[in-house]
Motif scaffolding. Structure first.
Motif, PDB file in Angstrom:
ATOM      1  N   THR A 147     -11.725  15.067  -3.188  1.00 35.48           N
ATOM      2  CA  THR A 147     -12.447  13.789  -3.227  1.00 35.48           C
ATOM      3  C   THR A 147     -12.628  13.375  -4.679  1.00 35.48           C
ATOM      4  N   TYR A 148     -11.985  12.260  -5.059  1.00 32.87           N
ATOM      5  CA  TYR A 148     -12.008  11.778  -6.436  1.00 32.87           C
ATOM      6  C   TYR A 148     -12.153  10.256  -6.426  1.00 32.87           C
ATOM      7  N   PRO A 149     -13.378   9.719  -6.551  1.00 31.75           N
ATOM      8  CA  PRO A 149     -13.548   8.268  -6.651  1.00 31.75           C
ATOM      9  C   PRO A 149     -12.850   7.750  -7.902  1.00 31.75           C
ATOM     10  N   ALA A 150     -12.369   6.512  -7.837  1.00 32.39           N
ATOM     11  CA  ALA A 150     -11.720   5.903  -8.990  1.00 32.39           C
ATOM     12  C   ALA A 150     -12.725   5.690 -10.106  1.00 32.39           C
ATOM     13  N   HIS A 151     -12.241   5.681 -11.348  1.00 32.09           N
ATOM     14  CA  HIS A 151     -13.139   5.368 -12.468  1.00 32.09           C
ATOM     15  C   HIS A 151     -13.538   3.904 -12.417  1.00 32.09           C
ATOM     16  N   THR A 152     -12.592   3.047 -12.030  1.00 35.77           N
ATOM     17  CA  THR A 152     -12.851   1.615 -11.838  1.00 35.77           C
ATOM     18  C   THR A 152     -12.166   1.168 -10.555  1.00 35.77           C
ATOM     19  N   LYS A 197      -3.538   4.285   4.401  1.00 37.70           N
ATOM     20  CA  LYS A 197      -4.014   5.012   5.581  1.00 37.70           C
ATOM     21  C   LYS A 197      -3.570   6.482   5.555  1.00 37.70           C
ATOM     22  N   SER A 198      -2.817   6.851   4.519  1.00 35.61           N
ATOM     23  CA  SER A 198      -2.270   8.202   4.441  1.00 35.61           C
ATOM     24  C   SER A 198      -3.206   9.127   3.681  1.00 35.61           C
ATOM     25  N   ILE A 199      -3.399  10.337   4.163  1.00 36.69           N
ATOM     26  CA  ILE A 199      -4.226  11.329   3.486  1.00 36.69           C
ATOM     27  C   ILE A 199      -3.616  11.728   2.153  1.00 36.69           C
ATOM     28  N   TYR A 200      -2.323  11.419   1.945  1.00 38.19           N
ATOM     29  CA  TYR A 200      -1.646  11.748   0.702  1.00 38.19           C
ATOM     30  C   TYR A 200      -1.726  10.640  -0.331  1.00 38.19           C
ATOM     31  N   ALA A 201      -2.366   9.506  -0.003  1.00 39.16           N
ATOM     32  CA  ALA A 201      -2.317   8.391  -0.947  1.00 39.16           C
ATOM     33  C   ALA A 201      -3.581   7.541  -0.981  1.00 39.16           C
ATOM     34  N   THR A 202      -4.638   7.915  -0.262  1.00 33.00           N
ATOM     35  CA  THR A 202      -5.809   7.051  -0.207  1.00 33.00           C
ATOM     36  C   THR A 202      -6.860   7.476  -1.233  1.00 33.00           C
ATOM     37  N   VAL A 203      -7.899   6.686  -1.370  1.00 35.47           N
ATOM     38  CA  VAL A 203      -9.010   6.918  -2.298  1.00 35.47           C
ATOM     39  C   VAL A 203     -10.311   6.687  -1.535  1.00 35.47           C
ATOM     40  N   PRO A 204     -11.347   7.543  -1.677  1.00 36.76           N
ATOM     41  CA  PRO A 204     -11.438   8.625  -2.681  1.00 36.76           C
ATOM     42  C   PRO A 204     -10.955   9.984  -2.211  1.00 36.76           C
ATOM     43  N   THR A 205     -10.899  10.237  -0.884  1.00 31.56           N
ATOM     44  CA  THR A 205     -10.579  11.564  -0.381  1.00 31.56           C
ATOM     45  C   THR A 205      -9.128  11.618   0.060  1.00 31.56           C
ATOM     46  N   CYS A 259       0.838  -1.199   0.000  1.00 29.79           N
ATOM     47  CA  CYS A 259       0.000   0.000   0.000  1.00 29.79           C
ATOM     48  C   CYS A 259       0.874   1.251   0.000  1.00 29.79           C
ATOM     49  N   PRO A 260       0.506   2.276  -0.744  1.00 30.93           N
ATOM     50  CA  PRO A 260       1.289   3.508  -0.709  1.00 30.93           C
ATOM     51  C   PRO A 260       1.128   4.204   0.644  1.00 30.93           C
ATOM     52  N   THR A 261       2.188   4.896   1.055  1.00 27.57           N
ATOM     53  CA  THR A 261       2.154   5.600   2.340  1.00 27.57           C
ATOM     54  C   THR A 261       2.305   7.107   2.180  1.00 27.57           C
ATOM     55  N   GLY A 262       2.371   7.599   0.924  1.00 29.07           N
ATOM     56  CA  GLY A 262       2.514   9.027   0.701  1.00 29.07           C
ATOM     57  C   GLY A 262       2.675   9.313  -0.766  1.00 29.07           C
TER      58      GLY A 262
END
Length: 558
Positions: free
Chosen positions: A86-91, A73-81, A34-37
């Motif tokens: 706030t940007y939900p994934a297209h898929t 868990k990082s605000i710099y790397a999570t989805v959607p917000t 998982c990305p952390t930043g």
């Protein structure tokens, strides 16, 4: 019901429309960690490389495209917000992001910071075959009340197709370059959802890698459209940041879909019925009236369409029949000097003309200011053209402003463009509306037209201000007591002072009005890694209240 049967036929006849996607992990759902930043996509040139995150995808140069996944868990790397909004994934639950452009609008090999992503295809491409390359993109940015960079939208994202992996900027990216654009080739500025962009690539054979990003081989900034704010913010960076999802590379199907639209305006009901013809030949026809012939007789105004299937090719014709409006009003403005006679002309090909002056010719001559109108008949439509003849005399103020005492490096623009056919003359010999002086002296502007002549002058006194600050271009905040912080070194009598530093996303990371305060390479109690930053200095001198600016870049080394 008939539309459903038609779609089933297409599925049966054109199976190549659903060819295999040769891009592995196309929607970035698979990951190793998982990305952390920010900036956690692996680059082979990094030593040691980053810890792997998204599966299969890497970046060819040691920049830092971003990977977002809901597992983070990082605000710099999570989805959607996350940090940008706030940007939900297209898929699914993941996507990546690249900086298409970040920096000031200067030209040259280092005109901006840009990011790229690349992946090895599931199998090599076949020589001579055409492939459709596509993805979904969405512009993303954060509205910061303390700092607003110029958010811009580009009109294309590029794809470089190669036989070997790209691992540096020196790779010949100007070869096998495919532009991905939306259907209408518009700027990619939709802030409400995802936009599909695509392009066609003809393979030379054996290509196995694709690299995605904004390429520009003339060493200039890309074409762009201002997105936010509406007006350009001077002396601020220009940033274009895009989310990317659902990358696809498939063999182009052999089938074609052709759509044609025809609009017909009828004079009156006596023109009906109208014969409508499909543009396809030797096809199976399906009209929205339930007819199955190549042509139909339309009994009334409205919209008609025909779907014609010939082998694997589909032709869709749309016809719109409407009645004309009885009268169309048009307003035309023109100008004249007082007492001057001018000609005003109504529209061509009319059956008859009647002016407000009772004249019946196409063109009349008038020598008074005011409003005139002409009623004409063209075919089955009546037109009323209104002409407003206004005073053309040049009454505006051409004031060049107060005398200027300023820095020799400041760009000054004198003059402005006035409406109408004006002649401009400067005592420097230039004949344009506006000039940018570089030497001290008196500048005189004369503006004239066929009605009047106006003149004004201004004195300009330049002085050298380049030596007012000395700015280091690199610092090493490693707490060894040497070069751990950075600030401009003043050399003049400074009155007011503002010092700002921005990161590669155009985000303000440091600001001070204290000429003795330094930046130690941290932001919000976190230390930056090695990266390039942009600085901006705004100041006034004791002897000159006019504001000056200096900008450039600095390198932070860890």
């Amino acid at each position: 019901m008939k539309r459903s049967l038609l779609l089933l036929s297409l599925f049966y006849i054109c199976p190549t429309l659903f060819a295999q996607n040769l891009v592995p992990n196309p929607s970035f759902e698979q990951y190793d960690n998982c990305p952390t930043g920010f900036g956690q996509i692996v680059c082979p040139l990094n030593s040691p490389p980053f810890k792997p995150t998204v599966t299969d995808w890497v970046t060819p140069v040691p920049n830092s495209p971003d990977y977002y996944n809901a597992c983070s868990k990082s605000i710099y790397a999570t989805v959607p917000t996350h940090y940008h909004g706030t940007y939900p994934a297209h898929t699914g639950d993941a996507y990546v992001a690249i900086a298409a452009h970040s920096g000031f609008l200067t030209n040259g090999p280092s005109s901006s910071y840009r990011e790229y992503i690349e992946v090895k295809l599931l199998q090599p491409l076949v020589a001579g075959e055409q492939y459709v390359i596509s993805c979904y993109v969405r512009i993303a940015f954060k509205k910061d009340p303390q700092y607003t960079p110029n958010i811009i939208a580009v009109d294309e994202i590029g794809v470089h197709v190669s036989k070997t992996q790209v691992t540096s900027f020196t790779h010949p990216l100007n070869q096998n370059y495919t532009s991905m654009q939306d259907t209408f080739k518009q700027p990619l500025n939709d802030q409400t959802g995802w936009t599909k962009i695509s392009g066609i690539y003809t393979a030379t054979g054996g290509e196995e890698w694709i690299t995605i990003g904004v390429f520009n081989f003339s060493n200039t900034h890309p074409n762009f459209t201002q997105v936010y704010p509406t007006a350009v913010v001077p002396n601020q960076t220009y940033t274009s940041y895009y989310l990317v999802d659902d990358v696809s590379l498939v063999k182009k199907p052999k089938c074609d879909t052709i759509t044609k639209t025809t609009d017909t305006i009828l004079c009156n009901h006596l023109s009906l019925p109208v014969t409508l013809n499909s543009s396809a030949t030797n096809a199976t026809y399906t009209w929205n009236t339930a007819a199955n012939t190549a042509s139909i007789s339309a009994p009334s105004v409205g919209t008609y369409w025909c779907s014609a299937l010939e082998g694997c090719n589909l032709t869709v014709d749309s016809f719109t029949l409407s009645l004309n409006k009885d009268t169309t009003h048009t307003k035309i403005d023109t100008t004249a000097c007082k007492g001057e006679s001018i000609n005003i002309t109504s529209r061509d090909n009319a059956i008859s003309y009647l002016w407000s002056t009772n004249e019946t010719s196409k063109t009349i001559s008038v020598n008074k200011l005011g409003k005139y109108w002409c009623t004409s008949q063209v075919g089955c439509k009546q037109y009323i053209d209104s002409f407003n003849v206004e005073d053309r005399s040049f009454y505006v103020d051409i004031d060049l402003g107060k005398d200027i005492y300023t820095c020799s490096e400041e760009r000054i623009k004198l003059g402005k463009l006035f409406a109408g056919n004006k002649t401009y003359s400067w005592n420097t010999g230039e004949n344009t509306c506006c000039i940018s002086p570089t030497q001290s002296g008196t500048y005189i502007l004369t503006v004239s037209d066929e009605c009047s002549v106006l003149k004004d002058s201004i004195n300009i006194d330049f002085y050298n201000c380049n030596d007012c600050f000395s700015m280091p271009n690199v610092f090493t905040p490693n707490k060894d007591g040497r070069n751990d912080a950075i600030k401009p070194i003043p050399r003049c009598d400074i009155d007011k002072y503002l010092f700002r530093i921005y990161n590669r996303w155009g985000e303000l990371v440091f600001e001070t009005k204290d000429i003795n305060e330094r930046w130690d390479g941290t932001y919000k109690n976190e230390s930056y890694k090695t990266s390039t930053f942009f600085y901006y200095i705004q100041y006034t001198l004791m002897q000159d209240p006019n504001t000056k600016t200096i900008s450039g870049d600095i390198l932070l080394l860890r």
